[in-house]
Scaffold this active site. Structure first.
Site, PDB file in Angstrom:
ATOM      1  N   SER A 262      13.521  10.270   5.479  1.00  8.57           N
ATOM      2  CA  SER A 262      12.420  11.222   5.643  1.00  8.57           C
ATOM      3  C   SER A 262      12.989  12.606   5.947  1.00  8.57           C
ATOM      4  O   SER A 262      14.086  12.727   6.515  1.00  8.57           O
ATOM      5  CB  SER A 262      11.534  10.795   6.808  1.00  8.57           C
ATOM      6  OG  SER A 262      10.653  11.841   7.168  1.00  8.57           O
TER       7      SER A 262
ATOM      8  N   ALA B 100      15.071   9.690  14.662  1.00  9.17           N
ATOM      9  CA  ALA B 100      16.333   8.966  14.900  1.00  9.17           C
ATOM     10  C   ALA B 100      16.467   7.793  13.926  1.00  9.17           C
ATOM     11  O   ALA B 100      17.541   7.552  13.360  1.00  9.17           O
ATOM     12  CB  ALA B 100      16.384   8.462  16.341  1.00  9.17           C
TER      13      ALA B 100
ATOM     14  N   ASN C 173      11.412   0.198   1.908  1.00 12.08           N
ATOM     15  CA  ASN C 173      10.347   1.188   2.070  1.00 12.08           C
ATOM     16  C   ASN C 173       9.516   0.982   3.340  1.00 12.08           C
ATOM     17  O   ASN C 173       8.926   1.934   3.848  1.00 12.08           O
ATOM     18  CB  ASN C 173       9.451   1.135   0.824  1.00 12.08           C
ATOM     19  CG  ASN C 173       8.138   1.854   1.033  1.00 12.08           C
ATOM     20  OD1 ASN C 173       8.059   3.073   0.958  1.00 12.08           O
ATOM     21  ND2 ASN C 173       7.074   1.084   1.333  1.00 12.08           N
TER      22      ASN C 173
ATOM     23  N   ARG D 234       0.839  -1.204   0.000  1.00 13.13           N
ATOM     24  CA  ARG D 234       0.000   0.000   0.000  1.00 13.13           C
ATOM     25  C   ARG D 234       0.877   1.258   0.000  1.00 13.13           C
ATOM     26  O   ARG D 234       2.113   1.182   0.116  1.00 13.13           O
ATOM     27  CB  ARG D 234      -0.958   0.004   1.188  1.00 13.13           C
ATOM     28  CG  ARG D 234      -0.309   0.392   2.497  1.00 13.13           C
ATOM     29  CD  ARG D 234      -1.335   0.607   3.604  1.00 13.13           C
ATOM     30  NE  ARG D 234      -0.749   1.359   4.694  1.00 13.13           N
ATOM     31  CZ  ARG D 234      -1.207   1.392   5.929  1.00 13.13           C
ATOM     32  NH1 ARG D 234      -2.270   0.685   6.247  1.00 13.13           N
ATOM     33  NH2 ARG D 234      -0.617   2.127   6.855  1.00 13.13           N
TER      34      ARG D 234
ATOM     35  N   TYR E 145      11.089   8.249  15.420  1.00 15.47           N
ATOM     36  CA  TYR E 145      11.043   8.193  13.948  1.00 15.47           C
ATOM     37  C   TYR E 145      12.206   8.985  13.333  1.00 15.47           C
ATOM     38  O   TYR E 145      12.873   8.511  12.409  1.00 15.47           O
ATOM     39  CB  TYR E 145       9.695   8.746  13.488  1.00 15.47           C
ATOM     40  CG  TYR E 145       9.439   8.663  12.004  1.00 15.47           C
ATOM     41  CD1 TYR E 145       8.995   7.479  11.418  1.00 15.47           C
ATOM     42  CD2 TYR E 145       9.628   9.772  11.187  1.00 15.47           C
ATOM     43  CE1 TYR E 145       8.751   7.409  10.056  1.00 15.47           C
ATOM     44  CE2 TYR E 145       9.379   9.710   9.828  1.00 15.47           C
ATOM     45  CZ  TYR E 145       8.937   8.529   9.266  1.00 15.47           C
ATOM     46  OH  TYR E 145       8.695   8.469   7.912  1.00 15.47           O
TER      47      TYR E 145
ATOM     48  N   ILE F 150       3.739  13.183   2.177  1.00 17.78           N
ATOM     49  CA  ILE F 150       3.142  12.424   1.075  1.00 17.78           C
ATOM     50  C   ILE F 150       1.789  11.899   1.561  1.00 17.78           C
ATOM     51  O   ILE F 150       1.701  11.329   2.657  1.00 17.78           O
ATOM     52  CB  ILE F 150       4.034  11.219   0.657  1.00 17.78           C
ATOM     53  CG1 ILE F 150       5.502  11.647   0.443  1.00 17.78           C
ATOM     54  CG2 ILE F 150       3.463  10.529  -0.583  1.00 17.78           C
ATOM     55  CD1 ILE F 150       5.750  12.632  -0.674  1.00 17.78           C
TER      56      ILE F 150
HETATM   57  N1  LIG Z   1       3.870   9.361   3.906  1.00 17.39           N
HETATM   58  C1  LIG Z   1       4.811  10.263   4.146  1.00 17.39           C
HETATM   59  O1  LIG Z   1       4.546  11.482   4.234  1.00 17.39           O
HETATM   60  C2  LIG Z   1       6.250   9.844   4.312  1.00 17.39           C
HETATM   61  C3  LIG Z   1       7.209  10.853   4.471  1.00 17.39           C
HETATM   62  C4  LIG Z   1       8.543  10.500   4.635  1.00 17.39           C
HETATM   63  C5  LIG Z   1       8.910   9.161   4.636  1.00 17.39           C
HETATM   64  N2  LIG Z   1       7.946   8.208   4.490  1.00 17.39           N
HETATM   65  C6  LIG Z   1       8.402   6.819   4.517  1.00 17.39           C
HETATM   66  O2  LIG Z   1       7.958   6.152   3.350  1.00 17.39           O
HETATM   67  C7  LIG Z   1       7.716   4.774   3.640  1.00 17.39           C
HETATM   68  C8  LIG Z   1       6.315   4.401   3.232  1.00 17.39           C
HETATM   69  O3  LIG Z   1       5.383   5.224   3.923  1.00 17.39           O
HETATM   70  P1  LIG Z   1       3.820   5.231   3.637  1.00 17.39           P
HETATM   71  O4  LIG Z   1       3.354   6.615   3.866  1.00 17.39           O
HETATM   72  O5  LIG Z   1       3.518   4.557   2.355  1.00 17.39           O
HETATM   73  O6  LIG Z   1       3.308   4.325   4.870  1.00 17.39           O
HETATM   74  P2  LIG Z   1       2.046   3.345   4.972  1.00 17.39           P
HETATM   75  O7  LIG Z   1       1.821   3.160   6.438  1.00 17.39           O
HETATM   76  O8  LIG Z   1       0.916   3.833   4.148  1.00 17.39           O
HETATM   77  O9  LIG Z   1       2.597   1.996   4.332  1.00 17.39           O
HETATM   78  C9  LIG Z   1       3.660   1.306   4.937  1.00 17.39           C
HETATM   79  C10 LIG Z   1       3.606  -0.148   4.513  1.00 17.39           C
HETATM   80  O10 LIG Z   1       4.683  -0.823   5.207  1.00 17.39           O
HETATM   81  C11 LIG Z   1       4.156  -2.008   5.762  1.00 17.39           C
HETATM   82  N3  LIG Z   1       4.932  -2.385   6.943  1.00 17.39           N
HETATM   83  C12 LIG Z   1       4.907  -1.801   8.165  1.00 17.39           C
HETATM   84  N4  LIG Z   1       5.707  -2.461   9.008  1.00 17.39           N
HETATM   85  C13 LIG Z   1       6.260  -3.480   8.304  1.00 17.39           C
HETATM   86  C14 LIG Z   1       7.157  -4.517   8.634  1.00 17.39           C
HETATM   87  N5  LIG Z   1       7.644  -4.659   9.882  1.00 17.39           N
HETATM   88  N6  LIG Z   1       7.527  -5.396   7.668  1.00 17.39           N
HETATM   89  C15 LIG Z   1       7.009  -5.287   6.419  1.00 17.39           C
HETATM   90  N7  LIG Z   1       6.141  -4.342   6.054  1.00 17.39           N
HETATM   91  C16 LIG Z   1       5.770  -3.435   6.990  1.00 17.39           C
HETATM   92  C17 LIG Z   1       2.716  -1.683   6.104  1.00 17.39           C
HETATM   93  O11 LIG Z   1       1.937  -2.861   6.287  1.00 17.39           O
HETATM   94  C18 LIG Z   1       2.304  -0.854   4.914  1.00 17.39           C
HETATM   95  O12 LIG Z   1       1.825  -1.647   3.853  1.00 17.39           O
HETATM   96  C19 LIG Z   1       7.982   4.615   5.131  1.00 17.39           C
HETATM   97  O13 LIG Z   1       9.312   4.179   5.338  1.00 17.39           O
HETATM   98  C20 LIG Z   1       7.821   6.015   5.661  1.00 17.39           C
HETATM   99  O14 LIG Z   1       8.521   6.216   6.863  1.00 17.39           O
HETATM  100  C21 LIG Z   1       6.625   8.517   4.338  1.00 17.39           C
END
Ligand SMILES: NC(=O)c1ccc[n+]([C@@H]2O[C@H](COP(=O)([O-])OP(=O)(O)OC[C@H]3O[C@@H](n4cnc5c(N)ncnc54)[C@H](O)[C@@H]3O)[C@@H](O)[C@H]2O)c1
Length: 253
Positions: A142, A157, A90, A16, A155, A188
């Protein structure tokens, strides 16, 4: 033109959000996909969607914080496609709260998925990449890892740790033809950021110079570039994809 034809690509947290956006993009460029996530149903529905688009894809249930799961994930890619070309670390979680209220479990949970999970998958993948003498790894950091953020000591850290890990890996692995880069997204729109209260979310988006929230495709485009030969002279780089950034300390992921 970016071409990933016949490259194998593992996307953790790929079922997702940003991860799914990355899988869709890499698939559209010809990559053969491995979708790793926690929940079997969401993995299956994502893999079905990818196959429906004509892409090759398999799903692997995997908790990246567990070393044995990470090893099984990477081995599954090698078994299915005969090589491990691209790894996108990711998978990530937040457990936001002020430091004074943070429980040790909240600290441990975030570090073990975001940072140790990145180590686990990278460590398992380079076993094959070193033999191949090629590979591209893209880690998700991030803006919070660069600037810090209120309510996100754990987060921030973990994501700062991902930056250091990326740079050190890049230096260690460059001579073997393996490139390691990271992307530092700003805000995002995904389920992760949907959890932020609406008024705070609106304030965050308003503070972005380009005046919109990012979408998973914005990150996917950057991942496609960094995992392809179009970036063959780039390693150890942290690419900001954040609409111009926003002020630290007002929330973010
Ligand atoms: N959304 C933002 O604004 C944003 C900003 C900066 C960085 N990020 C980073 O981008 C990445 C994706 O974020 P997102 O917004 O799509 O998050 P999200 O929560 O929508 O999706 C994260 C996905 O990772 C999976 N996941 C969680 N823990 C897991 C584990 N232990 N093993 C395997 N899968 C696991 C979840 O089930 C989910 O499908 C993350 O690393 C997040 O920290 C997101």
């Amino acid at each position: 033109m970016i071409n990933l034809k016949d490259k194998s690509a593992i996307v953790t947290g790929g079922a997702r959000g940003i991860g799914k956006g990355i899988a869709l993009k890499l698939g559209s460029l010809g990559a053969n996909l491995v979708i790793a996530d926690l929940n079997e149903d969401s993995i299956n529905s994502c893999v079905t969607e990818l196959k429906g688009l004509g892409y090759k894809a398999i799903g692997v249930k995997c908790d990246v914080s567990k070393e044995e799961d990470a090893v099984n994930l990477i081995d599954s890619c090698q078994k299915e496609y005969g090589k491990v070309d691209i790894l996108v670390n990711n998978a990530g979680i937040t457990k936001d709260t002020l430091l004074m209220r943070m429980k040790k479990e909240q600290w441990d949970a975030v570090i073990s998925v975001n940072l140790t999970g990145t180590f686990n998958c990278t460590h398992a993948a380079i076993k094959y990449m070193l033999k191949q003498r090629s590979g591209a790894i893209v880690n998700l950091s991030s803006i919070s890892g660069e600037n810090g953020n209120i309510g996100q000591t754990n987060y921030s850290a973990s994501k700062a740790g991902v930056i250091g890990f990326t740079k050190a890996c890049a230096l260690e692995l460059a001579s073997r033809g393996i490139r390691v880069n990271a992307i530092a997204p700003g805000f995002i729109a995904t389920e992760m950021t949907a959890a932020i209260p609406e008024n705070i979310r609106n304030g965050m988006v308003n503070a972005i110079p380009l005046k919109r929230a990012g979408v998973p495709e914005d990150i996917a485009n950057a991942v496609a570039f960094l995992s392809s030969d179009s970036s063959s002279f780039i390693t150890g780089h942290i690419l900001d994809v954040n609409g111009g950034g926003f002020l630290p300390g007002i929330g973010g992921a």
